[in-house]
Scaffold this motif. Structure first.
Motif, PDB file in Angstrom:
ATOM      1  N   UNK A  20      13.892   7.002  -4.421  1.00 18.08           N
ATOM      2  CA  UNK A  20      13.676   6.043  -3.342  1.00 18.08           C
ATOM      3  C   UNK A  20      12.193   5.851  -3.069  1.00 18.08           C
ATOM      4  N   UNK A  21      11.428   6.929  -3.133  1.00 19.94           N
ATOM      5  CA  UNK A  21       9.982   6.835  -2.908  1.00 19.94           C
ATOM      6  C   UNK A  21       9.320   6.004  -3.996  1.00 19.94           C
ATOM      7  N   UNK A  22       9.716   6.255  -5.254  1.00 19.08           N
ATOM      8  CA  UNK A  22       9.155   5.488  -6.364  1.00 19.08           C
ATOM      9  C   UNK A  22       9.480   4.004  -6.205  1.00 19.08           C
ATOM     10  N   UNK A  23      10.728   3.708  -5.785  1.00 19.38           N
ATOM     11  CA  UNK A  23      11.128   2.314  -5.588  1.00 19.38           C
ATOM     12  C   UNK A  23      10.315   1.666  -4.474  1.00 19.38           C
ATOM     13  N   UNK A  24      10.089   2.418  -3.389  1.00 22.40           N
ATOM     14  CA  UNK A  24       9.298   1.890  -2.276  1.00 22.40           C
ATOM     15  C   UNK A  24       7.864   1.601  -2.705  1.00 22.40           C
ATOM     16  N   UNK A  25       7.408   2.281  -3.756  1.00 20.91           N
ATOM     17  CA  UNK A  25       6.050   2.080  -4.255  1.00 20.91           C
ATOM     18  C   UNK A  25       6.014   1.048  -5.386  1.00 20.91           C
ATOM     19  N   UNK A  26       7.169   0.360  -5.595  1.00 20.68           N
ATOM     20  CA  UNK A  26       7.221  -0.691  -6.604  1.00 20.68           C
ATOM     21  C   UNK A  26       7.430  -0.186  -8.004  1.00 20.68           C
ATOM     22  N   UNK A  49       8.217  19.196   1.054  1.00 22.69           N
ATOM     23  CA  UNK A  49       8.276  18.238  -0.049  1.00 22.69           C
ATOM     24  C   UNK A  49       8.525  16.830   0.477  1.00 22.69           C
ATOM     25  N   UNK A  50       9.408  16.714   1.460  1.00 25.47           N
ATOM     26  CA  UNK A  50       9.681  15.392   2.033  1.00 25.47           C
ATOM     27  C   UNK A  50       8.442  14.821   2.718  1.00 25.47           C
ATOM     28  N   UNK A  51       7.679  15.678   3.383  1.00 23.72           N
ATOM     29  CA  UNK A  51       6.440  15.225   4.007  1.00 23.72           C
ATOM     30  C   UNK A  51       5.437  14.766   2.944  1.00 23.72           C
ATOM     31  N   UNK A  56       2.721  10.299   0.014  1.00 24.48           N
ATOM     32  CA  UNK A  56       2.500   9.541  -1.214  1.00 24.48           C
ATOM     33  C   UNK A  56       2.760   8.054  -0.988  1.00 24.48           C
ATOM     34  N   UNK A  57       3.799   7.740  -0.217  1.00 25.69           N
ATOM     35  CA  UNK A  57       4.131   6.330   0.028  1.00 25.69           C
ATOM     36  C   UNK A  57       2.984   5.603   0.731  1.00 25.69           C
ATOM     37  N   UNK A  58       2.261   6.332   1.582  1.00 29.28           N
ATOM     38  CA  UNK A  58       1.169   5.711   2.344  1.00 29.28           C
ATOM     39  C   UNK A  58      -0.178   5.789   1.629  1.00 29.28           C
ATOM     40  N   UNK A  59      -0.353   6.785   0.807  1.00 33.22           N
ATOM     41  CA  UNK A  59      -1.694   7.074   0.283  1.00 33.22           C
ATOM     42  C   UNK A  59      -1.894   6.753  -1.191  1.00 33.22           C
ATOM     43  N   UNK A  60      -0.860   6.874  -1.992  1.00 35.41           N
ATOM     44  CA  UNK A  60      -1.023   6.721  -3.444  1.00 35.41           C
ATOM     45  C   UNK A  60      -0.983   5.251  -3.841  1.00 35.41           C
ATOM     46  N   UNK A  61      -1.945   4.859  -4.626  1.00 33.04           N
ATOM     47  CA  UNK A  61      -1.993   3.501  -5.170  1.00 33.04           C
ATOM     48  C   UNK A  61      -1.513   3.568  -6.617  1.00 33.04           C
TER      49      UNK A  61
END
Length: 265
Positions: A20-26, A49-51, A56-61
């Motif tokens: 889900x995180x990867x999908x949210x990041x496109x 890990x969840x934190x 990552x969703x907010x910070x990783x480009x």
């Protein structure tokens, strides 16, 4: 087995969260890849890990990578950064200070101590940081929890302050802090012990003649320290450093033996 390890249900849930995180990041991620990443992260607490995934969703480009998650998981383990660790190490080098420090700080300080004793503070800091980062990296690779412990100094009042602050910062549990304060308040059973404690606490004692002579030497040394020039003070501190390390090691060993005896009762 690490007590923080996830069960199968939690690992499966984490794999879904990674997808889900990867999908949210496109990014589209294979479920098998997510499951493998979850297995690699199962030694860490689920909330941590969840934190990290949220960060990552907010910070990783760009695409989500294992290194991005792991970096954020490990940085939340409670170990101080290199600059704070160096500041703690320098406080620990003062024999009057009681300091709460990690295993990695203590090991790195031991590695840098020969350079510090030689008077090269800049070189000592570089050696300390290099060793500290290496020890921290190894501990994190082994998923080893941070271990804060107390290094007792000579000043009785500073002991209470140091332990109390460590409890407030949640570096040691409240019950452990109370135990430290209780143990440090125990009056030695021998007259010699009471006399030595008197130097730390200011309590009036009557030491035996042999010990009185030794205490006299200590007091003379302290008087010399007060009257010495700044250069001589530095020299005297360096001379006392190795002896102090031995005394602290003995104190820590005695505390560990005491803890083992209590656990066995």
């Amino acid at each position: 087995m690490n007590t923080s390890e996830m069960n199968d249900h939690q690992v499966a849930g984490l794999a879904a969260a990674i997808c889900a995180t990867a999908e949210a990041m496109g990014q589209e991620m294979n479920p098998g890849t997510a499951a493998m990443m979850a297995e690699d992260l199962c030694a860490y607490p689920v909330p941590v890990v969840k934190a990290a995934l949220k960060a990552c969703r907010f910070e990783v480009k760009g695409k989500l990578a294992m290194a991005d998650i792991l970096q954020r998981v490990q940085s939340s383990d409670g170990r101080p950064g290199k600059d704070e660790a160096w500041a703690i190490a320098m406080t620990a080098n003062d024999e009057f200070e009681t300091v709460v420090l990690t295993d990695e700080i203590q090991l790195a300080l031991a590695a840098a101590k020969p350079i510090l004793d030689g008077g090269d503070k800049i070189g000592a800091r570089m050696a300390f940081i290099d060793a500290y980062q290496r020890f921290v990296g190894q501990a994190r690779e082994d998923a080893k929890a941070v271990n804060w412990h107390v290094s007792v100094g000579f000043d009785a009042h500073r002991r209470i302050q140091a332990v109390t602050k460590a409890v407030e910062l949640k570096r040691i549990p409240q019950e452990h802090g109370q135990k430290y304060l209780t143990d440090l308040s125990i009056v030695p059973v021998t007259e010699e012990g009471r006399a030595i404690a008197g130097l730390l606490t200011g309590a009036v004692t009557q030491p035996a003649p042999a010990l009185r002579q030794k205490l006299g030497l200590v007091k003379n040394s302290m008087l010399e320290m007060r009257q010495a020039s700044a250069e001589r003070k530095t020299e005297m501190r360096i001379e006392a450093a190795n002896e102090l390390a031995d005394r602290r090691a003995l104190l820590i060993r005695q505390a560990q033996e005491l803890e083992a005896k209590r656990a066995a009762q």
